[in-house]
Every structure is written in C-alpha cells, then in structure tokens.
Design a protein around this motif. Structure first.
Motif, PDB file in Angstrom:
ATOM      1  N   GLY A 106      -9.075  -2.344  -6.298  1.00 44.36           N
ATOM      2  CA  GLY A 106      -9.564  -0.971  -6.375  1.00 44.36           C
ATOM      3  C   GLY A 106      -8.668  -0.090  -7.226  1.00 44.36           C
ATOM      4  N   THR A 107      -7.368  -0.136  -6.954  1.00 41.82           N
ATOM      5  CA  THR A 107      -6.422   0.657  -7.739  1.00 41.82           C
ATOM      6  C   THR A 107      -6.332   0.124  -9.164  1.00 41.82           C
ATOM      7  N   SER A 108      -6.327  -1.203  -9.310  1.00 40.09           N
ATOM      8  CA  SER A 108      -6.271  -1.805 -10.648  1.00 40.09           C
ATOM      9  C   SER A 108      -7.433  -1.338 -11.510  1.00 40.09           C
ATOM     10  N   SER A 109      -8.615  -1.388 -10.958  1.00 44.41           N
ATOM     11  CA  SER A 109      -9.808  -0.989 -11.704  1.00 44.41           C
ATOM     12  C   SER A 109      -9.749   0.480 -12.091  1.00 44.41           C
ATOM     13  N   LEU A 110      -9.339   1.311 -11.149  1.00 41.57           N
ATOM     14  CA  LEU A 110      -9.260   2.750 -11.393  1.00 41.57           C
ATOM     15  C   LEU A 110      -8.325   3.059 -12.561  1.00 41.57           C
ATOM     16  N   VAL A 111      -7.090   2.579 -12.471  1.00 39.15           N
ATOM     17  CA  VAL A 111      -6.120   2.932 -13.517  1.00 39.15           C
ATOM     18  C   VAL A 111      -6.389   2.188 -14.820  1.00 39.15           C
ATOM     19  N   SER A 112      -6.960   1.014 -14.747  1.00 39.42           N
ATOM     20  CA  SER A 112      -7.321   0.288 -15.966  1.00 39.42           C
ATOM     21  C   SER A 112      -8.352   1.072 -16.768  1.00 39.42           C
ATOM     22  N   ASP A 113      -9.343   1.615 -16.092  1.00 36.63           N
ATOM     23  CA  ASP A 113     -10.345   2.444 -16.767  1.00 36.63           C
ATOM     24  C   ASP A 113      -9.707   3.685 -17.384  1.00 36.63           C
ATOM     25  N   TYR A 114      -8.795   4.312 -16.655  1.00 34.55           N
ATOM     26  CA  TYR A 114      -8.110   5.498 -17.180  1.00 34.55           C
ATOM     27  C   TYR A 114      -7.328   5.151 -18.441  1.00 34.55           C
ATOM     28  N   ILE A 115      -6.601   4.047 -18.397  1.00 36.28           N
ATOM     29  CA  ILE A 115      -5.790   3.636 -19.549  1.00 36.28           C
ATOM     30  C   ILE A 115      -6.670   3.437 -20.778  1.00 36.28           C
TER      31      ILE A 115
ATOM     32  N   SER B 188       0.516  -2.764 -12.748  1.00 35.43           N
ATOM     33  CA  SER B 188       1.328  -3.941 -12.438  1.00 35.43           C
ATOM     34  C   SER B 188       1.548  -4.085 -10.934  1.00 35.43           C
ATOM     35  N   LEU B 189       1.886  -2.984 -10.276  1.00 29.57           N
ATOM     36  CA  LEU B 189       2.075  -3.016  -8.815  1.00 29.57           C
ATOM     37  C   LEU B 189       0.785  -3.396  -8.101  1.00 29.57           C
ATOM     38  N   ALA B 190      -0.332  -2.830  -8.559  1.00 27.85           N
ATOM     39  CA  ALA B 190      -1.624  -3.116  -7.932  1.00 27.85           C
ATOM     40  C   ALA B 190      -2.005  -4.576  -8.117  1.00 27.85           C
ATOM     41  N   SER B 191      -1.729  -5.110  -9.284  1.00 25.48           N
ATOM     42  CA  SER B 191      -2.016  -6.525  -9.542  1.00 25.48           C
ATOM     43  C   SER B 191      -1.206  -7.421  -8.611  1.00 25.48           C
ATOM     44  N   ASP B 192       0.066  -7.104  -8.465  1.00 26.34           N
ATOM     45  CA  ASP B 192       0.935  -7.882  -7.569  1.00 26.34           C
ATOM     46  C   ASP B 192       0.472  -7.799  -6.122  1.00 26.34           C
ATOM     47  N   ALA B 193      -0.155  -6.679  -5.750  1.00 26.72           N
ATOM     48  CA  ALA B 193      -0.612  -6.462  -4.371  1.00 26.72           C
ATOM     49  C   ALA B 193      -2.052  -6.929  -4.151  1.00 26.72           C
TER      50      ALA B 193
ATOM     51  N   ALA C  79       0.832  -1.203   0.000  1.00 27.76           N
ATOM     52  CA  ALA C  79       0.000   0.000   0.000  1.00 27.76           C
ATOM     53  C   ALA C  79       0.866   1.252   0.000  1.00 27.76           C
ATOM     54  N   SER C  80       1.938   1.216   0.728  1.00 32.27           N
ATOM     55  CA  SER C  80       2.859   2.352   0.780  1.00 32.27           C
ATOM     56  C   SER C  80       3.507   2.589  -0.584  1.00 32.27           C
ATOM     57  N   GLN C  81       3.948   1.519  -1.216  1.00 29.04           N
ATOM     58  CA  GLN C  81       4.562   1.623  -2.544  1.00 29.04           C
ATOM     59  C   GLN C  81       3.545   2.146  -3.570  1.00 29.04           C
ATOM     60  N   LEU C  82       2.328   1.640  -3.503  1.00 29.01           N
ATOM     61  CA  LEU C  82       1.280   2.108  -4.405  1.00 29.01           C
ATOM     62  C   LEU C  82       0.966   3.588  -4.163  1.00 29.01           C
TER      63      LEU C  82
END
Length: 157
Positions: free
Chosen positions: A133-142, A124-129, A14-17
C-alpha cells in the motif's frame, strides 16, 4: 499476542514507516504553503500561466497531504497536524515574499526534489516491510513528480 498490526504488517516496520510518512506529511504541508504563496504573489510577464500552474500544483499537493495522513492512520499511527511539528520534521523550508516567476519555478523544482528523495527512502522501507500500500502510493508520487521536474526544467530552459 501478535507482532503485526491490523493490516498484517510487522508492528515495528509500521511504526518506522509511520515516522517517515509523518516527515513526508510535514514536507508536503510546508511545500503546499510555499506553492500557495507562489500562486498568490508571482509577478511578471508569465503571471497568468504560472498563477494557473501553481494552483494546479497546490491542489494536487493538498490531495496528497490527505492521502499521506490517511496512510499513516491505516498503519495504525497518528499523523502530525500542528505547524510546530511540521517545522520540526520538514527539510523543506518555508519561503516568504517570492515574486519572481523563475524563482518560484525553481522553488517548486527544489520542493519536488526533496519530496522525491524522502519518498525513495520510504519506498525502500515499504518494500522491506512488504507494505504494498505504501509502496504503491509513493511510487505513483515519484513517477508524477519526476515528470513534473522534467517539464519545469524544460520551462526554465
């Protein structure tokens, strides 16, 4: 003592993300102001079309600024909120005195390309973690921004 945060993610992940999301936030803020400047200062035969389109873009960017900041808070961290931090963390550079419509559009394409590159890293970081929530957010943005780049490149010919 648990090594997870309040939403069940590993605290280190979470800190890295949050760190990378703060870099994303900084890039969004600088890009937002660049697009605002394009909106205000564009000149030429496509003024009305571009003026309106740039407003659409910066309105969307502002919403994303808020969503990214709130995601950082959800992860249990603090979003940066000072322009000195934005300039330190962002790879998008501020643009000044850009008036030519084509140059403005090229600046938008370049900004979105930078955001997509960083968002793919975060994805990639969110997937590994296991951070859906973060994956969905940035995936939609991409997805949205890739389509925008395609359209802008078609506009440029």
């Amino acid at each position: 003592m648990s090594d997870t945060n309040s939403i069940g993610l590993h605290s280190g992940s979470a800190s890295q993300l949050a760190e990378r999301l703060n870099a994303l936030l900084a890039n969004y803020q600088i890009f937002y102001m660049n697009v605002r400047g394009y909106h205000w200062n564009v000149k030429g035969e496509n003024f009305f079309e571009l003026h309106t389109k740039f407003e659409e873009f910066y309105t969307d960017l502002l919403a994303k600024v808020d969503e990214v900041a709130e995601r950082i808070l959800t992860l249990g961290h603090q979003p940066v909120h000072a322009y000195s931090d934005y300039f330190r963390l962002a790879s998008i550079e501020e643009e000044k005195s850009v008036h030519d419509g084509e140059a403005c559009v090229r600046g938008v394409v370049k900004g979105y390309q930078t955001l997509i590159e960083l968002q793919r890293e975060i994805l990639s970081l969110a997937s590994d973690a296991d951070d859906e929530g973060t994956s969905s957010l940035v995936s939609d943005y991409i997805r949205e921004q890739e389509k925008t780049i395609w359209m802008l490149n078609a506009y440029l010919g």
